[in-house]
Scaffold this motif. Structure first.
Motif, PDB file in Angstrom:
ATOM      1  N   VAL A  96      -1.096   3.018  26.355  1.00  0.00           N
ATOM      2  CA  VAL A  96      -1.598   3.436  25.038  1.00  0.00           C
ATOM      3  C   VAL A  96      -1.814   4.948  25.019  1.00  0.00           C
ATOM      4  CG1 VAL A  96      -3.538   3.267  23.437  1.00  0.00           C
ATOM      5  CG2 VAL A  96      -2.623   1.201  24.539  1.00  0.00           C
ATOM      6  N   ILE A  97      -2.374   5.464  26.106  1.00  0.00           N
ATOM      7  CA  ILE A  97      -2.634   6.907  26.170  1.00  0.00           C
ATOM      8  C   ILE A  97      -1.317   7.673  26.176  1.00  0.00           C
ATOM      9  CG2 ILE A  97      -3.559   8.735  27.663  1.00  0.00           C
ATOM     10  CD1 ILE A  97      -5.781   6.690  28.415  1.00  0.00           C
ATOM     11  N   ASP A  98      -0.323   7.150  26.891  1.00  0.00           N
ATOM     12  CA  ASP A  98       0.986   7.800  26.871  1.00  0.00           C
ATOM     13  C   ASP A  98       1.547   7.835  25.449  1.00  0.00           C
ATOM     14  OD1 ASP A  98       1.524   8.839  29.325  1.00  0.00           O
ATOM     15  OD2 ASP A  98       2.308   6.963  30.160  1.00  0.00           O
ATOM     16  N   GLY A  99       1.337   6.744  24.740  1.00  0.00           N
ATOM     17  CA  GLY A  99       1.793   6.710  23.354  1.00  0.00           C
ATOM     18  C   GLY A  99       1.102   7.754  22.490  1.00  0.00           C
ATOM     19  N   MET A 100      -0.140   8.041  22.833  1.00  0.00           N
ATOM     20  CA  MET A 100      -0.898   9.033  22.060  1.00  0.00           C
ATOM     21  C   MET A 100      -0.604  10.454  22.525  1.00  0.00           C
ATOM     22  SD  MET A 100      -4.660   7.304  22.265  1.00  0.00           S
ATOM     23  CE  MET A 100      -5.187   5.920  21.246  1.00  0.00           C
ATOM     24  N   ARG A 101       0.096  10.595  23.632  1.00  0.00           N
ATOM     25  CA  ARG A 101       0.136  11.892  24.297  1.00  0.00           C
ATOM     26  C   ARG A 101       0.665  13.006  23.404  1.00  0.00           C
ATOM     27  NH1 ARG A 101      -0.789  12.934  29.971  1.00  0.00           N
ATOM     28  NH2 ARG A 101      -0.946  10.703  30.301  1.00  0.00           N
ATOM     29  N   GLY A 102       1.677  12.668  22.611  1.00  0.00           N
ATOM     30  CA  GLY A 102       2.203  13.682  21.701  1.00  0.00           C
ATOM     31  C   GLY A 102       1.114  14.231  20.798  1.00  0.00           C
ATOM     32  N   ALA A 122     -11.602   3.737  38.435  1.00  0.00           N
ATOM     33  CA  ALA A 122     -11.516   5.131  37.996  1.00  0.00           C
ATOM     34  C   ALA A 122     -10.367   5.842  38.697  1.00  0.00           C
ATOM     35  CB  ALA A 122     -12.838   5.844  38.276  1.00  0.00           C
ATOM     36  N   GLU A 123     -10.301   5.622  39.988  1.00  0.00           N
ATOM     37  CA  GLU A 123      -9.249   6.246  40.789  1.00  0.00           C
ATOM     38  C   GLU A 123      -7.857   5.865  40.267  1.00  0.00           C
ATOM     39  OE1 GLU A 123      -8.095   5.532  45.319  1.00  0.00           O
ATOM     40  OE2 GLU A 123     -10.258   5.817  45.020  1.00  0.00           O
ATOM     41  N   MET A 124      -7.667   4.585  39.990  1.00  0.00           N
ATOM     42  CA  MET A 124      -6.351   4.112  39.547  1.00  0.00           C
ATOM     43  C   MET A 124      -5.984   4.685  38.177  1.00  0.00           C
ATOM     44  SD  MET A 124      -6.660   0.136  40.772  1.00  0.00           S
ATOM     45  CE  MET A 124      -5.103  -0.387  40.053  1.00  0.00           C
ATOM     46  N   LEU A 125      -6.968   4.703  37.288  1.00  0.00           N
ATOM     47  CA  LEU A 125      -6.682   5.204  35.946  1.00  0.00           C
ATOM     48  C   LEU A 125      -6.428   6.705  35.988  1.00  0.00           C
ATOM     49  CD1 LEU A 125      -6.391   4.362  33.023  1.00  0.00           C
ATOM     50  CD2 LEU A 125      -8.839   4.677  32.714  1.00  0.00           C
ATOM     51  N   GLU A 126      -7.090   7.373  36.895  1.00  0.00           N
ATOM     52  CA  GLU A 126      -6.883   8.808  37.062  1.00  0.00           C
ATOM     53  C   GLU A 126      -5.453   9.074  37.537  1.00  0.00           C
ATOM     54  OE1 GLU A 126     -10.438  10.593  38.461  1.00  0.00           O
ATOM     55  OE2 GLU A 126      -9.404  12.286  39.352  1.00  0.00           O
ATOM     56  N   ALA A 127      -5.033   8.264  38.497  1.00  0.00           N
ATOM     57  CA  ALA A 127      -3.668   8.433  39.008  1.00  0.00           C
ATOM     58  C   ALA A 127      -2.639   8.122  37.923  1.00  0.00           C
ATOM     59  CB  ALA A 127      -3.462   7.532  40.224  1.00  0.00           C
ATOM     60  N   ALA A 128      -2.940   7.141  37.097  1.00  0.00           N
ATOM     61  CA  ALA A 128      -1.963   6.705  36.096  1.00  0.00           C
ATOM     62  C   ALA A 128      -1.862   7.649  34.899  1.00  0.00           C
ATOM     63  CB  ALA A 128      -2.313   5.298  35.610  1.00  0.00           C
ATOM     64  N   THR A 129      -2.914   8.381  34.613  1.00  0.00           N
ATOM     65  CA  THR A 129      -2.904   9.208  33.407  1.00  0.00           C
ATOM     66  C   THR A 129      -2.955  10.704  33.678  1.00  0.00           C
ATOM     67  OG1 THR A 129      -5.326   9.189  33.241  1.00  0.00           O
ATOM     68  CG2 THR A 129      -4.127   7.427  32.107  1.00  0.00           C
TER      69      THR A 129
END
Lengths: 395, 395
Positions: free
Chosen positions: A127-133, A173-180
């Motif tokens: 979802v965050i990637d979709g918002m990234r623009g 937190a660690e995983m979401l940090e790595a992913a985003t």
DNA sequence: GTGATACGTTGCAGAACGCTACAAATCGAC
DNA sequence: GTCGATTTGTAGCGTTCTGCAACGTATCAC
């Protein structure tokens, strides 16, 4: 026990000014001088630095019908946002929240079943990637805050135990940090709710409050003690749901007998009402509309048990305000007098005398605002710590 | 929301240095530089000012078998003292306590019956007048701290309700201030006990602790939350004794049913032991020596009820340490395992996992040290606020 | 004794805030 | 509409406090 140097003074003063416009909304420079006790020229310099860093905006004064030169209005920049993430049993909700507390966008991504940690992280990251623009074009993102329905270790965002999601010792937190790529902080949802209500809801300006939230899966809570959120030694504080309120054999989600969470449940209210499901507002309406003696008896039973837990907390913490959210707010709405007098009968007069019982105000945006506040915390503590004008924050 | 200026920096740094030598004992200047993060030259200037104000003393370094130039030892001046006052049912105790935590003198003035407020004030003032020669010759008195067994409003020292003394809405601090000329602060005895144990007893260096004290007249307590004493909105926090632990009809001193104070009493322990009276140590010895099944059953009953209250507090506050004083320490001594496992069965694993149960360490000096600490607080917050070299403090 | 090490001491520079004087913008009175 | 009072922004200066660098000094190890 740290000494402070001049850098700390500057940091502290920037922090104070930014916090003020963040929490109390737009303010004129002259108001800031009065509230902070700092000199006009100092406030001017501080605001100028915050403007340069893109954190606040100065705008033309509105006509105030006051004598004297008008003072420019300082307000938070609309570009500065945090991302809020809230995994639940049946969905993951992601939001963009401004530094002014406004929820710019909220996306609820339903799941067929309770998401695993990798699933929740993937959903949030997608979802965050979709918002990234949009994020990179319009906003400066300071980070991500996650509101978790369970126990979260404060310093590293490890989810110790989220019973309803079935998560145990997950480095969320660690995983979401790595992913985003964004810095991520996580905390207990009810603690964040307490913080949100304190700053933006029923508890504005209050230094000692207790917040209890009744949800489908149980009762959680948080507190503000002496003006600061109380997390305990590891961030597990606020578990009011497991307070003992009776000698009965009913067991709660943690297997403990006779607790608030075992006695006071949303499920039983829905049952006596004959409802299959309802959100907090619908439940409250149904309870208020009902004339059934069975419903009333159940409500009274739950109110009396709730009162025991509240009284215990009031005796221990001597708060100024108790905020009830979720279906607990519905119980308050149905019979505030019964709740008040029941609490009074179990608590000390002196401690009870100064306490107010109140319903939560923020509704469905509560956790978005609370989680974002968590992410903003670092910026508010040290407004100069992040590179000025950076579009996004890199590790 | 206050801004800070240069004066505040100096004040803060003086405060930090004085607090360090107060709480952690004597330290070399080089240790102070390391702990505070301040520069050598800054520490030198700060210590010099504190020496000039007569608050600390520099002494020759002891041989430490270390290379390098030895660093002077900074310790608190032995001349700086506070007066501690503790009115009880059968006596008023007055003490002289040094800034180093040492109790220089303690006078227990027994009374035939529970003293009224004017009586307590007169006794305290008379004893202090008797000491005045010594005080003015040898000491600098920063003020008086009063430990009251009851609810005390924080900001003005008004005793709202001290049930065992029969005091209601008494302006104790004001009266004692008028009678002695020293500034007076008052607070709940158990809260002060918590503070004392935290800084000088079992809780050194701990940021989140709960303290429960069991006395002849009931159970009181105090807490440290996030490093700060938690007083609540009016200073009434910490009343663990009125937490509900059972559905029984036993009533406590405040008329509330089924509370910790109603179920767990020193009187009943003495009864099953067949003792008429005993101090805390004697009671503990008698309990440990007893082989009676009746005694054991009563101990177990009280331990189980105590565990419910402790577990509730642990779930809510997630502390690192629970300190038990008075006869509650005796219960811990008799069967720590039973208490631990009973607490565990009523609390969340995560919150219980990191908590330690411990007996109080300060014994009979507890309230003297706690009350003095209250009086020292102002000095520690602003070491430069009082006139340098003043023998006594005038209003 | 000599070198290494750690720390106190001294003088100087930098940073931040308060203060003062002046300019600007508004309101109210005439 | 002009003038004075009031309030606040702005600019320059002074003060205060801390950090830094260089030097002096006391101890230990050899």
């Amino acid at each position: 026990m740290q000494g402070s140097s001049h850098d700390d003074v500057r940091r502290h003063n920037l922090s104070v000014v930014l916090r003020l416009v963040h929490r109390s909304g737009a303010a004129s420079r002259s108001q800031l001088t009065r509230v902070t006790g700092l000199n006009r020229s100092t406030i001017a310099a501080l605001v100028a630095e915050l403007v340069e860093r893109g954190l606040v905006v100065e705008s033309e004064p509105s006509s105030t019908n006051q004598v004297g030169r008008p003072s420019p209005i300082v307000s938070v920049s609309e570009q500065v946002v945090a991302l809020a993430v809230n995994p639940e049993i049946d969905a993951v909700t992601i939001g963009i929240v401004g530094l002014d507390g406004q929820v710019h966008r909220r996306v609820r991504y339903p799941t067929d079943q309770s998401p695993s940690v990798p699933e929740a992280v993937n959903i949030a990251a997608a979802v965050i990637d979709g918002m990234r623009g949009e994020l990179e074009a319009r906003f400066k993102v300071v980070g991500i805050g996650v509101a978790v329905p369970g126990l979260v270790r404060a310093h590293d965002g490890l989810v110790r135990h989220a019973p309803h999601l079935g998560w145990i010792d997950e480095p969320l937190a660690e995983m979401l940090e790595a992913a985003t790529g964004y810095p991520v902080l996580a905390a207990n949802d009810a603690s964040l709710g307490a913080m949100a209500e304190r700053f933006f809801g029923a508890g504005k300006g209050i230094t000692d409050l207790i917040y209890l939230n009744g949800g489908a899966s149980g009762i959680g809570g948080g507190m503000i003690v002496g003006g600061a959120p109380a997390g305990g030694i590891a961030g597990y504080a606020g578990e009011f749901g497991h307070t003992r309120v009776s000698d009965s054999d009913r067991v709660d989600s943690a297997g403990i007998r006779g607790t608030l969470e075992a006695e006071v449940t949303r499920r039983e209210l829905l049952e006596v009402l004959g409802l299959a499901g309802a959100d907090a507002d619908e439940l409250e309406q149904a309870l208020l509309a009902s004339t059934s003696a069975v419903v009333r008896a159940e409500v009274n039973r739950q109110i009396d048990h709730l009162a025991v837990a509240l009284a215990g907390a009031i005796n221990i913490l001597n708060p100024q305000l108790v905020v009830l959210g979720g279906f607990l707010a519905a119980l308050l709405a149905v019979d505030a007098d019964r709740l008040r007098s029941a609490v009074a009968s179990h608590s000390l007069d002196a401690a009870f005398g100064s306490v107010r019982l109140s319903a939560a105000e923020l509704g469905s945006n509560l956790l978005m605002i609370g989680a974002a506040e968590l992410a903003f915390e670092g910026l508010l503590d040290d407004p100069a710590g992040l590179p000025a004008g950076a579009g996004t924050i890199s590790a």
